[in-house]
Design an enzyme around this catalytic site. Sequence first.
Site, mmCIF file in Angstrom:
data_model
loop_
_atom_site.group_PDB
_atom_site.id
_atom_site.type_symbol
_atom_site.label_atom_id
_atom_site.label_comp_id
_atom_site.label_asym_id
_atom_site.label_seq_id
_atom_site.Cartn_x
_atom_site.Cartn_y
_atom_site.Cartn_z
ATOM 1 N N ASP A 40 -12.468 3.308 4.916
ATOM 2 C CA ASP A 40 -11.357 2.782 5.304
ATOM 3 C C ASP A 40 -10.756 2.296 4.080
ATOM 4 O OD1 ASP A 40 -9.282 1.260 6.454
ATOM 5 O OD2 ASP A 40 -10.230 1.576 8.311
ATOM 6 N N LEU A 75 -1.443 3.340 8.893
ATOM 7 C CA LEU A 75 -2.207 2.193 9.551
ATOM 8 C C LEU A 75 -3.497 2.775 10.173
ATOM 9 C CD1 LEU A 75 0.272 0.198 11.584
ATOM 10 C CD2 LEU A 75 -0.770 -0.503 9.727
ATOM 11 N N THR A 76 -4.583 1.935 10.109
ATOM 12 C CA THR A 76 -5.941 2.684 10.346
ATOM 13 C C THR A 76 -6.109 3.532 11.812
ATOM 14 O OG1 THR A 76 -6.874 0.542 9.320
ATOM 15 C CG2 THR A 76 -8.444 2.002 10.885
ATOM 16 N N PHE A 77 -5.671 2.918 13.048
ATOM 17 C CA PHE A 77 -5.983 3.669 14.133
ATOM 18 C C PHE A 77 -5.241 4.818 14.280
ATOM 19 C CE2 PHE A 77 -8.849 1.655 17.720
ATOM 20 C CZ PHE A 77 -9.656 1.081 16.787
ATOM 21 N N HIS A 80 -6.631 7.479 11.783
ATOM 22 C CA HIS A 80 -8.029 7.951 12.043
ATOM 23 C C HIS A 80 -7.884 8.988 13.134
ATOM 24 C CE1 HIS A 80 -10.133 4.883 9.601
ATOM 25 N NE2 HIS A 80 -10.914 6.007 9.424
#
Length: 421
Positions: A40, A75-77, A80
């Site tokens: 990440d 952003l992360t979610f 991914h």
Amino acid sequence: MNGLHRLLVPLCLLLLGACATPGIAPQTDAPRTLLLVSLDGVHPSYLGRGDTPNLDRLAREGVQAAWMNPSYPSLTFPNHYTIVTGLRPDRHGIVHNTMHDDALGGFWLANREAVGDGRWWSGEPIWVAAENAGLATATLSWPGSEAPVADVRPARWHPFDADRPIAARIDMVAGWLAEPIATRPRLATLYFEHPDGSAHAHGPHSAELRATMREVDAAIGTLLARLESAGVRDATDLVIVSDHGMAEVPEGQVVATEEMADPEIATLVMHGQVVGFRPVEGRETEAERALLGRHAHHQCWRRHELPPRWRYGTHPRVPAIVCQMDKGWDALPRKSLARRPSGTRGSHGYDPAEPEMRAIFIANGPSFRRGATLPAFDNVDVYPLLARLLGVPPAPNDGALETLLPALSEPLPHAAPPPSH
Ligand SMILES: [Zn+2]
């Protein structure tokens, strides 16, 4: 290939590669496992500067992209889930790390009930395609894998646990990949929230960030050694990605969301770098007057008027007004501001076109070329590659297989044939 070889190659395959014919390399039909790894927040500049000998070797001896563009918002979610579905966040529904849905309520990362509720997650993640094709999958712990999506979960999955030591994660995944073929997963995922946390807390140019990179790189080295000693390194295709990069946020570069819009006229739905507001009923004109347009450190749009290149704003979970913070600036509610530690920090969530937001892509294994560098591409293009590697039909997606075909060695024995034109 002459006629004799045409006959012998399938025979060799039947015999598990036991025969070698002059001019034909021995082949095995052992199924390959695809291991998808996320680190990440890794920016391409974190590689190749002495901290990451294992990642550097995988890149040098396999395929690496100049960089990979995250999808909006960075952003992360959202990213991914884009990597495993090939859909932009506006299409797969994870439009932010924090969301409101009129039917489902609130979504935030610590809300385990929401994170595990398949109704939040649209599209078809690659493990669903694999399971539906009869291929066993195992995940540790990719965003989205804790929810049944289209009623399918990975055969083995684990809730995200930040307290699970890195060594334990490597141990679990190496164990899966060393299993006998009968139980070995054909698709596995491995997620590290590192080095994102170090970069948020200390900034992307910090010693702490570099120490974390050395730690995760050593973990990758351990994983490779485990695969070698189990004799499965040549049966494992590795795809290593990050979700976004990181920009430095100097001390004091933070805006209170209450200063962007009075909570009496607009309700804050999302904050951070991509900030969403829902105008209070009857106060819409005032909310728009306060928010829309260019401000000192941010800019706001009606959701249907966002820059088209972001491909964002049509999903019902995107709030009516979206503000993008300028690079190096955060926006937080006053109550969070009070808890914010002082000093230089790091953030992502800025325009994906900002060079600091770039992500990494490395691929290494029997299905990949050796020593190839690819030009930059969008992260939606990873999903069709994953489907191709597994030989499963890709669900409708926003990516293009053609982008990453140059990453593949030829032939690709376990993939479906390319579509005829
Ligand atoms: Zn992230």
